[in-house]
Design an enzyme around this catalytic site. Structure first.
Site, mmCIF file in Angstrom:
data_model
loop_
_atom_site.group_PDB
_atom_site.id
_atom_site.type_symbol
_atom_site.label_atom_id
_atom_site.label_comp_id
_atom_site.label_asym_id
_atom_site.label_seq_id
_atom_site.Cartn_x
_atom_site.Cartn_y
_atom_site.Cartn_z
ATOM 1 N N THR A 120 0.882 -1.385 -0.040
ATOM 2 C CA THR A 120 0.105 -0.114 -0.088
ATOM 3 C C THR A 120 0.906 1.227 -0.136
ATOM 4 O O THR A 120 2.092 1.278 0.561
ATOM 5 C CB THR A 120 -0.743 0.015 1.212
ATOM 6 O OG1 THR A 120 -1.286 1.157 1.643
ATOM 7 C CG2 THR A 120 0.014 -0.385 2.579
ATOM 8 N N ASP A 121 0.267 2.410 -0.437
ATOM 9 C CA ASP A 121 0.759 3.790 -0.613
ATOM 10 C C ASP A 121 1.214 4.077 1.039
ATOM 11 O O ASP A 121 1.939 4.964 1.225
ATOM 12 C CB ASP A 121 0.041 4.858 -1.375
ATOM 13 C CG ASP A 121 -1.214 4.876 -0.502
ATOM 14 O OD1 ASP A 121 -1.790 4.339 0.072
ATOM 15 O OD2 ASP A 121 -2.013 5.886 -1.170
ATOM 16 N N GLU A 122 0.362 3.487 1.913
ATOM 17 C CA GLU A 122 0.549 3.714 3.304
ATOM 18 C C GLU A 122 1.847 3.656 3.858
ATOM 19 O O GLU A 122 2.068 4.447 4.849
ATOM 20 C CB GLU A 122 -0.720 3.369 4.063
ATOM 21 C CG GLU A 122 -2.023 3.772 3.715
ATOM 22 C CD GLU A 122 -3.059 3.763 4.885
ATOM 23 O OE1 GLU A 122 -2.707 3.739 5.960
ATOM 24 O OE2 GLU A 122 -4.174 3.663 4.415
ATOM 25 N N GLY A 150 -3.076 10.177 15.014
ATOM 26 C CA GLY A 150 -1.955 10.125 14.136
ATOM 27 C C GLY A 150 -2.252 10.118 12.539
ATOM 28 O O GLY A 150 -1.593 9.503 11.868
ATOM 29 N N LYS A 193 2.511 -3.508 7.277
ATOM 30 C CA LYS A 193 2.692 -3.629 5.795
ATOM 31 C C LYS A 193 4.230 -3.382 5.254
ATOM 32 O O LYS A 193 4.451 -3.912 4.632
ATOM 33 C CB LYS A 193 1.597 -2.876 5.219
ATOM 34 C CG LYS A 193 0.338 -3.389 5.203
ATOM 35 C CD LYS A 193 -0.188 -4.537 4.723
ATOM 36 C CE LYS A 193 -0.034 -4.657 3.363
ATOM 37 N NZ LYS A 193 -0.386 -6.028 2.719
ATOM 38 N N TYR A 237 -1.182 -0.261 11.183
ATOM 39 C CA TYR A 237 -1.222 -0.906 9.951
ATOM 40 C C TYR A 237 -0.011 -0.797 9.025
ATOM 41 O O TYR A 237 0.194 -1.956 8.559
ATOM 42 C CB TYR A 237 -2.690 -0.637 9.294
ATOM 43 C CG TYR A 237 -2.825 -0.966 7.930
ATOM 44 C CD1 TYR A 237 -2.898 -2.426 7.294
ATOM 45 C CD2 TYR A 237 -2.853 0.143 6.962
ATOM 46 C CE1 TYR A 237 -3.135 -2.411 5.908
ATOM 47 C CE2 TYR A 237 -3.127 -0.201 5.443
ATOM 48 C CZ TYR A 237 -3.059 -1.657 5.142
ATOM 49 O OH TYR A 237 -3.451 -2.062 3.718
HETATM 50 N N1 LIG Z 1 -8.193 -1.585 -0.004
HETATM 51 C C1 LIG Z 1 -7.190 -0.738 -0.408
HETATM 52 O O1 LIG Z 1 -7.550 0.415 -0.592
HETATM 53 C C2 LIG Z 1 -5.907 -1.253 -0.457
HETATM 54 C C3 LIG Z 1 -4.783 -0.470 -0.914
HETATM 55 C C4 LIG Z 1 -3.673 -0.805 -1.218
HETATM 56 C C5 LIG Z 1 -3.330 -2.120 -0.504
HETATM 57 N N2 LIG Z 1 -4.153 -2.866 0.071
HETATM 58 C C6 LIG Z 1 -3.689 -4.103 0.209
HETATM 59 O O2 LIG Z 1 -4.345 -5.110 -0.785
HETATM 60 C C7 LIG Z 1 -4.664 -6.300 0.464
HETATM 61 C C8 LIG Z 1 -6.221 -6.567 0.088
HETATM 62 O O3 LIG Z 1 -6.834 -5.482 0.622
HETATM 63 P P1 LIG Z 1 -8.575 -5.703 0.805
HETATM 64 O O4 LIG Z 1 -8.879 -4.294 1.062
HETATM 65 O O5 LIG Z 1 -8.918 -6.579 -0.199
HETATM 66 O O6 LIG Z 1 -8.865 -6.182 2.188
HETATM 67 P P2 LIG Z 1 -9.935 -6.844 2.872
HETATM 68 O O7 LIG Z 1 -9.935 -6.707 4.225
HETATM 69 O O8 LIG Z 1 -11.183 -6.576 2.146
HETATM 70 O O9 LIG Z 1 -9.586 -8.549 2.982
HETATM 71 C C9 LIG Z 1 -8.568 -8.992 3.463
HETATM 72 C C10 LIG Z 1 -8.683 -10.602 3.336
HETATM 73 O O10 LIG Z 1 -7.498 -11.278 3.953
HETATM 74 C C11 LIG Z 1 -8.209 -12.568 4.633
HETATM 75 N N3 LIG Z 1 -7.157 -12.855 5.661
HETATM 76 C C12 LIG Z 1 -6.997 -11.797 7.031
HETATM 77 N N4 LIG Z 1 -6.201 -12.395 7.642
HETATM 78 C C13 LIG Z 1 -5.742 -13.693 7.238
HETATM 79 C C14 LIG Z 1 -4.945 -14.887 7.640
HETATM 80 N N5 LIG Z 1 -4.117 -14.601 8.740
HETATM 81 N N6 LIG Z 1 -4.672 -15.746 6.707
HETATM 82 C C15 LIG Z 1 -5.557 -16.042 5.503
HETATM 83 N N7 LIG Z 1 -6.344 -15.132 5.111
HETATM 84 C C16 LIG Z 1 -6.535 -13.918 5.839
HETATM 85 C C17 LIG Z 1 -9.378 -12.224 5.040
HETATM 86 O O11 LIG Z 1 -10.273 -12.981 5.584
HETATM 87 C C18 LIG Z 1 -9.988 -11.334 3.906
HETATM 88 O O12 LIG Z 1 -10.765 -12.267 3.046
HETATM 89 C C19 LIG Z 1 -4.028 -6.056 1.787
HETATM 90 O O13 LIG Z 1 -2.944 -6.588 1.977
HETATM 91 C C20 LIG Z 1 -4.061 -4.460 1.884
HETATM 92 O O14 LIG Z 1 -3.092 -4.285 2.658
HETATM 93 C C21 LIG Z 1 -5.468 -2.599 0.039
#
Ligand SMILES: NC(=O)c1ccc[n+]([C@@H]2O[C@H](COP(=O)([O-])OP(=O)(O)OC[C@H]3O[C@@H](n4cnc5c(N)ncnc54)[C@H](O)[C@@H]3O)[C@@H](O)[C@H]2O)c1
Length: 340
Positions: free
Chosen positions: A123-125, A272, A151, A147
């Site tokens: 993520t950009d974060e 924060g 990451k 978070y």
């Molecule tokens: N949504 C955004 O805007 C965004 C932006 C940049 C990066 N990301 C990254 O993309 C990825 C997906 O994000 P998202 O928004 O789809 O998240 P989300 O919270 O919708 O989904 C996360 C998924 O991971 C599963 N999960 C959690 N812990 C687990 C574990 N220990 N073992 C197996 N599965 C597990 C959950 O059950 C869920 O299905 C993340 O890594 C997040 O950091 C998200």
């Protein structure tokens, strides 16, 4: 033909990506390993449950044995699995450290031992607050909350495993993603569903925090290009460059739904809270990627989807899904494996 182990595929981005990939890479096979936390929703993939190239397995990336037993069967791993909500990380950081860091470490160990490719979804974060200009992939990591720290820690491990053990790793760092199937705790789906329920919109601080936004279809095509053309050991920022203050995003949602700004309710700012994120995405653009959706277009599509899929989000918001459906599904799939 490639066989992919996708982790966290029942969440927002993972489920959209699995559907995208099966449609665009018809030869490939996918096993989706997901722990089904509150954010993992099997309904997101109901339409492909019986797809001959897709299987689900209930599993946790913090469990090294679960990973170890599966990884040898696959050509590569795409790691979407994470705890993802900043507010939850501020309240209880532990699960974030375990899943986002230790879980990624387990995947890296398996990738190292079995010589598999790993694509880390980041993520950009991780760059932290960006008061001006744009962060390139070389910018230092200065995460501002548990978070983004978890990451960022995972990203650093990935880079270290590449340098030390030559693990074939690539990282994508994306700006805020939005679209269908996003859990209604994140800003856009929370606000849309609140309005559909006749509730107010709790906006942090004065709403001046700036985020860049990407529609999920554009994220999927960007990740596709990284998988096809990216170089091992590289990081790819993914962004549209559309940086918009949260207040403006809120106003656009209200406008689109024909509702009054009186529904905005300013609430105490997040602890924060990073003021601004901004990515330099020239590296991925050099690979030939361009986004197709302006924010205004993606927002319209998203709104339509939440309007037409009330059943999906009402089940989540009412707690019905959490209490009953998820446990049933988990039981049913406990012993599921990839059958080929
Ligand atoms: N949504 C955004 O805007 C965004 C932006 C940049 C990066 N990301 C990254 O993309 C990825 C997906 O994000 P998202 O928004 O789809 O998240 P989300 O919270 O919708 O989904 C996360 C998924 O991971 C599963 N999960 C959690 N812990 C687990 C574990 N220990 N073992 C197996 N599965 C597990 C959950 O059950 C869920 O299905 C993340 O890594 C997040 O950091 C998200």
């Amino acid at each position: 033909m490639m066989r992919w182990l996708i982790t966290g595929g029942c969440g927002f981005m993972g489920s959209n990506f699995i559907r995208y990939w099966l449609k665009n890479h018809t030869e490939d096979y996918i096993l989706n390993l997901d722990k089904l936390t509150y954010a993992g929703n099997p309904d997101n993939l109901k339409m492909i449950e019986n797809h001959p190239h897709y299987r689900f397995v209930l599993g946790d990336i913090t469990d090294p044995q679960a990973i170890e037993s599966l990884v040898p069967e696959f050509d590569g791993i795409i790691n979407f699995a994470a705890e993802t909500h900043v507010d939850r990380s501020i309240a209880q950081p532990r699960d974030f450290i375990l899943t986002d860091m230790v879980g990624t470490y387990n995947l890296l160990e398996a990738a190292r031992f079995h010589q598999k490719k790993l694509i880390q979804i980041s993520t950009d974060e991780v760059y932290g607050n960006c008061p001006s200009g744009q962060n390139t992939e070389q910018a230092p990591l200065l995460p501002g909350n548990p978070y983004s720290a978890s990451k960022g820690g995972a990203d650093l491990l990935c880079l270290a495993y590449h340098q030390t053990y030559k693990v074939d790793v690539m990282i994508t760092r994306s700006c805020n993603c939005y679209g269908p199937y996003q859990y209604p705790e994140k800003l856009i789906p929370l606000f849309i569903t609140n309005l559909l329920e006749g509730k107010k919109l709790p906006l942090y601080g004065d709403g001046s925090c700036i985020r860049e936004w990407i529609y999920i279809q554009d994220y999927c095509s960007a990740l596709d290009i990284v998988i096809q053309k990216g170089k091992t050991g590289e990081i790819y920022n993914i962004s549209t460059g559309e940086g918009i203050p949260n207040l403006e995003v809120t106003r656009l949602i209200l406008q689109e739904m024909g509702m009054s700004e009186d529904l905005i309710e300013m609430v105490d700012d997040r602890q924060g809270h990073d003021r601004r994120y901004s990515l330099d995405a020239s590296q991925i653009r050099q690979l030939g990627w361009n986004p197709e959706y302006l924010f205004s277009m993606g927002l319209k599509e998203t709104l339509q989807w939440y309007r037409h899929n009330e059943n999906w989000w009402r089940k989540i918001k009412s707690g019905e899904y959490q209490q009953y459906y998820r446990q049933q599904y988990a039981q049913r799939h406990k012993k599921s494996t990839l059958e080929r």
